[in-house]
Structures are given as structure tokens and as C-alpha cells.
Design a protein around this motif. Sequence first.
Motif: not given
Lengths: 246, 283
Positions: A112, A146, A178
Motif C-alpha cells: 500500500t 493496492t 492508510c
Amino acid sequence: MSSVFRSKTARITLSNLSPGPNSQHAQKRLGRGQGSGRGGTSGRGHKGQKARAGNGKPKAGFEGGQTPITKRFPKKGFVNPNRKVYAPVNLDRIQYWIDQGRLQSSPENPITARELLLSGCIHNVHDGIKLLGDNAPYLKTPIHITPSRASQSAIKAVESIGGSVFCQYYNPLALRDCVKSREDRISAAPTRRTDILWYTNWHNRGYLSPEAIAKNPKVEERWKELSKQLLSFKDQTFDTKGIKKM
Amino acid sequence: MFSALRKSVAGSSQAICRRRMATIAPTLDQSKPTTSQSKLAIRKVYVTMSSFTGKSNSAKKAVALDPTVFDHPIRRDILHLCVVHHLDSLRQGTASTKTRAEVAGSRRKIRPQKGTGRARLGDRQSPMLRGGGVAFGPKPRDFSTKLNRKVIQMGMRVALTMKLREQRLGVLQRINWWSHKTATLNSRLSGLGWRTGTLFVTGESEVPARMRLASKNLRGIECRTVADLVVYDIVKWRRVILDLAAVDALERALGKGLLGISDSERVVSDVTHSCVEEVEPSA
């Protein structure tokens, strides 16, 4: 012995400390007598507009009446407040980071924005990450990532080796959560029509497309319901009775 | 914050990172056997262990010190920066004057613009006039400045090195005194030649009570904890006496970590070893 050799004979005390040579510059003090060289008119010459107190010019950028440079060229365009700048990351860079051991990926722990930032692969997440396919042949290990967006060539290259790409919608708060690894909040679903259409499209590997919901090992329960509701427009029928055909 | 996280993320990987930055000194790889070429030549510096009993009957001991802290290249300009920064921070900055707006008085024009034959004047608070406001006078302000943390750390290292090289640094086992009576400490310090200009620095969380009480009324003696130690103190005080806990704390805070001197290695009993020089804090 280092303690025997002394470079200076005098002991260092509070009375013999001085700054490094040329590290400090004397202040320019205007109007303090002739000897300073800046007394009297203080470097302004005699009279005139420029010698007066306050700024000498009528206003900033004024060129005496000549069309100023700021007025010579026409205004152009507009600034889009919805503009998104994605931090690009190419496949060869990711492979290099994996070779060095700075990045790992697995289906349970996909790459990520957080991993890319902390490993130094990208220096700033901006509005999200976009996976690009430069030097795709250099990619040898299957990666699971992602990003916010991905190019078609990058998707093709990653999936041909056995990796996976799922493009997830990150608004500024979700991106921050995130990166800071904060899981107590729910990441918002896309609300704008263009975003909804983009992220429910398997062509883009959007995380809300039915194929992605089926394949993604890290799918959240909420996304399944979202996907169903956001795609319900496709099956909607309209009452066309009484509407004239154009 | 992120730099610490980056290190932990990188360190948890299985593969060995081969990138090396030129500005970071190479670390010893403990897994590989060290050859003579790869060993770093780090030589400790030593200082003779002092004690309150003076030159005692028992055999002399030496204290091993980390050279990155106690054998740092001397930088007088860094010491200057640290001392000036400290003194600026102490300034009260309460000088204040009244401007022409703040001086009490009416806005009335004192005399007519024309006709009097004298200079033109407005109100009575003009800085030109006696009793008027001050033009550009001092106002209460903050004189403290920022100094980079690493510059201050280097200043500490330079100051400690300087004190060691000038033979003005001492190390005690513990900075404690058997009595709370000032007279006892006074006579012992006079006997040692430490009566004036000595700063005791302890690595414990606070100065031991009896030492504190005994030294409180002695002019020219001060006791401090290592947390309160600043570069200015080390430069100002004639003699700096640390205890072993303080040496530990300073090396932990300031050392580069290449040479971790454990408690067992700290005190060396064999003072006749060639690398140990008799360096005691002189009077």
C-alpha cells in the motif's frame, strides 16, 4: 596519545570563545554618522521619489507607466479544484526494492501507500499512488498491490507473472489513515459519479467491481454491499411510456 | 518520526541491504569473522578514577571512556554557538519603553502650523520633544534562539573532550558524602584542591541528599544531574567531576554506538598498561 597533543596552548574558557571566521556579518546601520559610510542621506542620494519614507514606487510591479510584465500576457484557463496528482511508481523500481529487501508483498499483506513511503520507494503520496508500467520486463516477482490507480500495461505485466492489482479509492482522510496505519475509521466510498464508474470497472481493476469483490482476499464486507448498490443503475428500468422519442 | 519507522521496516526484512551511504561509518558485521583489515581501530581514552579520599592506599584504577564522546576533535566555534545560545535563552527581555502612541497626553496640536516663526509641531508626545515617546525603543521580546539539536550534542562532546584534555575532568565511583555537615565536605575538598570551581555531575535521577545538603552553602561548588547539564556549565566550571552513572548516561546520549563500553569494562584496574596515562583533574 591524543590527550598529550594539544593544538592550542591556552585553555578554553568563557573569555576566549569566538565564532568561526566569516560566520557572522556586521549589520548595516543607516544614518549613524559620516564615519560609517552610510550616514546623512543613508545611501538614498538627494531628494526625489526614491528618497522618501515608505516605498518609493506608487505600487509593487509599477513600471513607470510602461505596460507591466504582469499585464502583457493574457490570462488563460482555470484551476480545477478536483484535480488529483498521483505519485507514480514504476514496475522496475518496485522490483529493485524487492531485490534489496526493502519491500515485501503477499496476498494477505499487499503493498500500500504506507509500505512504499516508509521504504523510500516514493517520497510523497500526494493524492494517491498510480502504478505505471515502465520497464515491465524487469518485473520478476509476483506482487500484490493496492494503488489508487494503475495503467493498463502495469496491470497486464503484474497479472501475467501471477500478482494482483486492486485499485482502491482513497480520499485524503483515507489515504492519511492508510499511511499512518490507523484502522479505527472506515474509509469512505467514492461519491462522485466519475469515481464510482471508475472503481466499479474491472477494466481498471476497481475494488468495487464484482470480479474484484470475488477475487480480492482482503475484501471488506462493506464493499460487497456497496458494489451491489452502486451497480444497481445498470439493471434499472425506466417508465418510458408517454415519453416522446426524439 | 518516519525515519525511525523506516529503519524498523527495513530492519525486519530477511535479505541483507547492500546499499551503503558514504556519510555513515561502516558498522561491524557481527556474523562474519573480523579480519585485521575490517576491524575498526577505535581506541578508548582513559582517565584515572578519583575518590573523595584522595590519593588512597589502594591501587589506582582507570576509567575507560568512549572516544567518540571524550576524544572528539575540538571545535571552538561550536562551543561559542552553544554558549551564546544558552546565554540568550537566559535573557529576561523585559526592557520596555513607551512609544508616542502610549505616552499619556492629548492629540491637540501644540501651536499653529504657520505664523509663530518656530518649527511646526503636532502633539506633545512626538519623539522630537522632551517628555515625548521613544522612537524605536526596546519592547519586551524573546531573545531565545533555536540551535540544532545535533549542534548542541556536538558541543557537549567537544566540551567534555576539552575538559579531559586540559586535565580538568574527573570520575568518581559515586558522588555521595557521608555527612550532611558542610564543614566536613569543605575541609575534604580543600584538602583535595577542589574547593573552588568544581561542578559535580551525577548520573542518578537526583543528587544524593547528604551531598546536596553539604554542598549547598559552599560557594564555588555545585552539584547537578546529567539531565540538567549544558555546554555552558562544562566550559564555565573549572573542574567537572562525573560519576560512573553520569559517564554511562553521557555515552548513551552522545556516543555513536560503535563502542559500547559495558559496566565490567568501565573500570580498569591495571593502571600500568601503556595506553593508560595518569590524567587526574589538576588543581
